[in-house]
Design a protein around this motif. Structure first.
Motif, PDB file in Angstrom:
ATOM      1  N   ALA A 196     -35.682  12.727  20.103  1.00  0.00           N
ATOM      2  CA  ALA A 196     -36.157  11.537  20.821  1.00  0.00           C
ATOM      3  C   ALA A 196     -37.555  11.775  21.393  1.00  0.00           C
ATOM      4  O   ALA A 196     -38.424  10.898  21.332  1.00  0.00           O
ATOM      5  CB  ALA A 196     -35.176  11.163  21.934  1.00  0.00           C
ATOM      6  N   LYS A 197     -37.789  12.969  21.932  1.00  0.00           N
ATOM      7  CA  LYS A 197     -39.110  13.273  22.485  1.00  0.00           C
ATOM      8  C   LYS A 197     -40.165  13.367  21.386  1.00  0.00           C
ATOM      9  O   LYS A 197     -41.305  12.948  21.559  1.00  0.00           O
ATOM     10  CB  LYS A 197     -39.061  14.588  23.283  1.00  0.00           C
ATOM     11  N   MET A 242     -44.786  12.738  25.359  1.00  0.00           N
ATOM     12  CA  MET A 242     -43.932  13.829  25.841  1.00  0.00           C
ATOM     13  C   MET A 242     -44.114  15.109  25.053  1.00  0.00           C
ATOM     14  O   MET A 242     -44.368  15.094  23.865  1.00  0.00           O
ATOM     15  CB  MET A 242     -42.458  13.412  25.768  1.00  0.00           C
ATOM     16  N   VAL A 243     -43.957  16.231  25.762  1.00  0.00           N
ATOM     17  CA  VAL A 243     -44.028  17.532  25.100  1.00  0.00           C
ATOM     18  C   VAL A 243     -42.787  18.322  25.453  1.00  0.00           C
ATOM     19  O   VAL A 243     -42.110  18.027  26.407  1.00  0.00           O
ATOM     20  CB  VAL A 243     -45.268  18.323  25.544  1.00  0.00           C
ATOM     21  N   GLY A 252     -36.624  22.675  31.921  1.00  0.00           N
ATOM     22  CA  GLY A 252     -36.204  21.294  32.151  1.00  0.00           C
ATOM     23  C   GLY A 252     -35.253  20.790  31.070  1.00  0.00           C
ATOM     24  O   GLY A 252     -34.341  20.015  31.333  1.00  0.00           O
ATOM     25  N   VAL A 270     -26.766  18.003  21.765  1.00  0.00           N
ATOM     26  CA  VAL A 270     -27.513  17.060  22.614  1.00  0.00           C
ATOM     27  C   VAL A 270     -28.973  17.492  22.731  1.00  0.00           C
ATOM     28  O   VAL A 270     -29.876  16.666  22.752  1.00  0.00           O
ATOM     29  CB  VAL A 270     -26.851  16.907  24.001  1.00  0.00           C
ATOM     30  N   LEU A 271     -29.201  18.811  22.770  1.00  0.00           N
ATOM     31  CA  LEU A 271     -30.583  19.301  22.796  1.00  0.00           C
ATOM     32  C   LEU A 271     -31.353  18.824  21.561  1.00  0.00           C
ATOM     33  O   LEU A 271     -32.501  18.382  21.658  1.00  0.00           O
ATOM     34  CB  LEU A 271     -30.589  20.835  22.869  1.00  0.00           C
ATOM     35  N   LEU A 283     -29.002  19.372  30.633  1.00  0.00           N
ATOM     36  CA  LEU A 283     -27.756  19.524  29.855  1.00  0.00           C
ATOM     37  C   LEU A 283     -26.743  20.421  30.556  1.00  0.00           C
ATOM     38  O   LEU A 283     -25.555  20.113  30.609  1.00  0.00           O
ATOM     39  CB  LEU A 283     -28.091  20.106  28.474  1.00  0.00           C
ATOM     40  N   ILE A 328     -36.816  25.697  21.460  1.00  0.00           N
ATOM     41  CA  ILE A 328     -37.457  25.358  22.737  1.00  0.00           C
ATOM     42  C   ILE A 328     -38.963  25.522  22.600  1.00  0.00           C
ATOM     43  O   ILE A 328     -39.441  26.614  22.269  1.00  0.00           O
ATOM     44  CB  ILE A 328     -36.924  26.262  23.867  1.00  0.00           C
ATOM     45  N   PRO A 329     -39.728  24.453  22.835  1.00  0.00           N
ATOM     46  CA  PRO A 329     -41.166  24.508  22.530  1.00  0.00           C
ATOM     47  C   PRO A 329     -41.991  25.471  23.391  1.00  0.00           C
ATOM     48  O   PRO A 329     -43.005  25.992  22.919  1.00  0.00           O
ATOM     49  CB  PRO A 329     -41.635  23.058  22.765  1.00  0.00           C
ATOM     50  N   GLU A 346     -30.739  16.151  19.799  1.00  0.00           N
ATOM     51  CA  GLU A 346     -30.995  14.707  19.946  1.00  0.00           C
ATOM     52  C   GLU A 346     -32.149  14.457  20.906  1.00  0.00           C
ATOM     53  O   GLU A 346     -33.007  13.613  20.668  1.00  0.00           O
ATOM     54  CB  GLU A 346     -29.734  13.977  20.449  1.00  0.00           C
ATOM     55  N   LEU A 347     -32.138  15.213  22.001  1.00  0.00           N
ATOM     56  CA  LEU A 347     -33.199  15.058  22.998  1.00  0.00           C
ATOM     57  C   LEU A 347     -34.565  15.428  22.415  1.00  0.00           C
ATOM     58  O   LEU A 347     -35.548  14.699  22.581  1.00  0.00           O
ATOM     59  CB  LEU A 347     -32.857  15.925  24.214  1.00  0.00           C
ATOM     60  N   LEU A 348     -34.625  16.566  21.713  1.00  0.00           N
ATOM     61  CA  LEU A 348     -35.890  16.980  21.110  1.00  0.00           C
ATOM     62  C   LEU A 348     -36.354  15.954  20.082  1.00  0.00           C
ATOM     63  O   LEU A 348     -37.539  15.647  19.991  1.00  0.00           O
ATOM     64  CB  LEU A 348     -35.744  18.364  20.465  1.00  0.00           C
ATOM     65  N   ALA A 366     -36.532  17.055  32.110  1.00  0.00           N
ATOM     66  CA  ALA A 366     -36.572  17.164  30.648  1.00  0.00           C
ATOM     67  C   ALA A 366     -37.637  16.243  30.065  1.00  0.00           C
ATOM     68  O   ALA A 366     -38.060  16.426  28.931  1.00  0.00           O
ATOM     69  CB  ALA A 366     -35.206  16.816  30.066  1.00  0.00           C
ATOM     70  N   LEU A 367     -38.063  15.254  30.841  1.00  0.00           N
ATOM     71  CA  LEU A 367     -38.926  14.189  30.305  1.00  0.00           C
ATOM     72  C   LEU A 367     -40.325  14.202  30.913  1.00  0.00           C
ATOM     73  O   LEU A 367     -41.314  14.060  30.210  1.00  0.00           O
ATOM     74  CB  LEU A 367     -38.265  12.822  30.557  1.00  0.00           C
TER      75      LEU A 367
END
Lengths: 316, 316
Positions: A308-309, A315-316, B222, A301-302, B227, A146-147, A304-306, A226-227
């Motif tokens: 994609a971002k 996006m950050v 977020g 999924v997290l 999720l 998590i950033p 994949e989401l990270l 998230a986005l």
């Protein structure tokens, strides 16, 4: 300067310290670790081998063994270019620890605490050397994925300390935010508390089921958050552009204020009755959850989401 | 029963009505549309051809032309198996419209309003036939992408109406939630209002910059809320399992309440001074945003995220 940081000392290798260490290693840093638990090293080795194969894009996988567990960290503190502290949240304990860290690290080396509750002004009182290089660097769990990291200086933290810390975390691929003031719960826990109070109210009052409440977030505003953050989301709701936020406030301000008034008049009050109703409904929902699958699907999924971002420019 | 719904009448084809129509078409339904705007059909045709190529997984792309614009919908209402209304949020206007819809649709056909503000009890007063088949089906924008739809019956809506509506929306791949009571803002707008008040407070007080505030959400909580919802996220924070939520409340309850107290004592008060400070800081942040890129990247990452969730068994 962050480019000179080569060796990080990690104090405390529990859930948070282990994940920080994985992040530091995957960015090519050397890590010196201390933890009083007898099984700390064995536990970390298991965590490392579980985590390493699925590190996100952009992480190096060549430096997994560049760490060292030490029983007495004091003679090794002179090697530190940065210290990340992850000990228990007890004022007395932290006061003594930071006195030591301040005494034996080199001049100008930043000492960051992962503290989620205590502000650093609460535990610098015994530092005799240079408390201006101490602040909080509070991660969102787990820090290697998590950033977000909240950088919270105390009133005496120097600008150089703040700048060095922000630059160092950024160089690791994290997204540090800078709090200009020590406030209870910092930012992320406050935002979660703000939404959770209304969540608890709606569920305890029987307005929606606990399952529907979760779905209201994950199938609705959670997808946005998230986005794009709340400010940009507000502005896009007002048509986008630099006037989008003002347009939304002009158009929806009165409605939003009427919702806020109703929320306020039904705040979750933490009474025994309210807690009983909340916990009863939550428990019966949680009994339907497949936890192993939920956790593994959340992680995949997290990632994949990270990923994609990571491939976007905005996006950050 | 939802399996008998073949023809949907869409009243009002603005931003929301267009997106509902795309969803209905991509699920193989026939759509009869009415909208008083002269350019409504041309605008919809552009929207359809922009949207159709990038429909998410699971959508059929064979039925794009199964729609019909009509000037006078009254003689066609007998064909409706379901009505989705998306007109302006004006009580008088909706009262007259629903009187007509109730008079000319067949017995038992559900009439759902996309109303985000007015509860249906506010506009059924002139229905002489059967107001028990009327309720709110409030989507989160845009309905063809975002799964959430809030199903909000009025006190006289029948159980059959509620069940039929939930089943119909589910059959379209949406995630309906059922509100047991009409409350201001329903659920999603209340949750957004709850978090936004604290967002406005933190930014107007200068605790964090507007950009850092957005990042605090998109890089932190977020990511979770896309999720797992707040309840499951709480429970995982307490170690997971059916006791995870209780464990978190036991362990963090006092801290959470102290954050809540501090949030409450610094609520955004909507005064001219607070608004000025908020809007000034937001405006200078929004001037740095590349809007075209932000919107296109948000859409593409949203599609990846929805695709990744679609492939799991636990996420909605």
């Amino acid at each position: 300067m962050s480019q000179e940081i080569r060796t990080v000392v990690v104090i405390g290798c529990g859930v948070i310290g282990m994940s920080w260490t994985v992040l530091f290693l995957s960015r090519g840093l050397k890590v010196i670790i201390t933890d009083p638990a007898e099984d700390a090293q064995a536990r970390f080795e298991k965590y490392l081998s579980d985590t390493w194969p699925s590190l996100p894009a952009g992480f190096s996988k060549e430096c997994a063994d560049n760490y060292e567990f030490v029983e007495d960290v004091v003679p090794r503190l002179a090697e530190a270019d940065f210290v990340q502290e992850n000990g228990p949240e007890r004022v007395n304990w932290k006061q003594g620890l930071f006195e030591t860290l301040d005494m034996y690290t080199r001049k100008g080396v930043v000492i960051a605490s992962s503290s989620s509750g205590l502000p650093s002004s609460a535990f610098i009182g015994r530092c005799q050397h240079d408390p201006s290089r101490i602040l909080v660097g509070h991660p969102f769990n787990p820090p290697h994925l998590i950033p977000l990291v909240e950088v919270v200086p105390h009133p005496g933290s120097s600008q150089t300390t703040i700048d060095t810390t922000l630059a160092f975390y950024k160089s690791l691929g994290k997204r540090p935010i800078h709090l200009h003031q020590e406030i209870p719960g910092f930012v992320a826990n406050r935002l979660q508390a703000a939404i959770n109070n209304e969540v608890y109210s709606l569920v305890s009052r029987g307005i929606v089921s606990a399952a529907d409440l979760d779905a209201a977030v994950t199938s609705g505003p959670g997808l946005r958050w998230a986005l794009t953050g709340p400010i940009i989301t507000n502005a896009l709701g007002g048509g986008g552009g630099s006037e989008g936020f003002d347009n939304r406030i002009d158009r929806l301000g009165p409605a939003i204020r009427s919702w806020e008034d109703d929320i306020l008049s039904h705040r979750f009050d933490w009474s025994q009755e309210s807690l009983y109703s909340l916990q009863k409904q939550v428990r019966s929902y949680l009994q339907t959850v497949d936890w192993e699958r939920t956790m593994s699907e959340r992680e995949s999924v997290l990632l994949e989401l990270l990923g994609a971002k990571w491939n976007t420019t905005t996006m950050v």
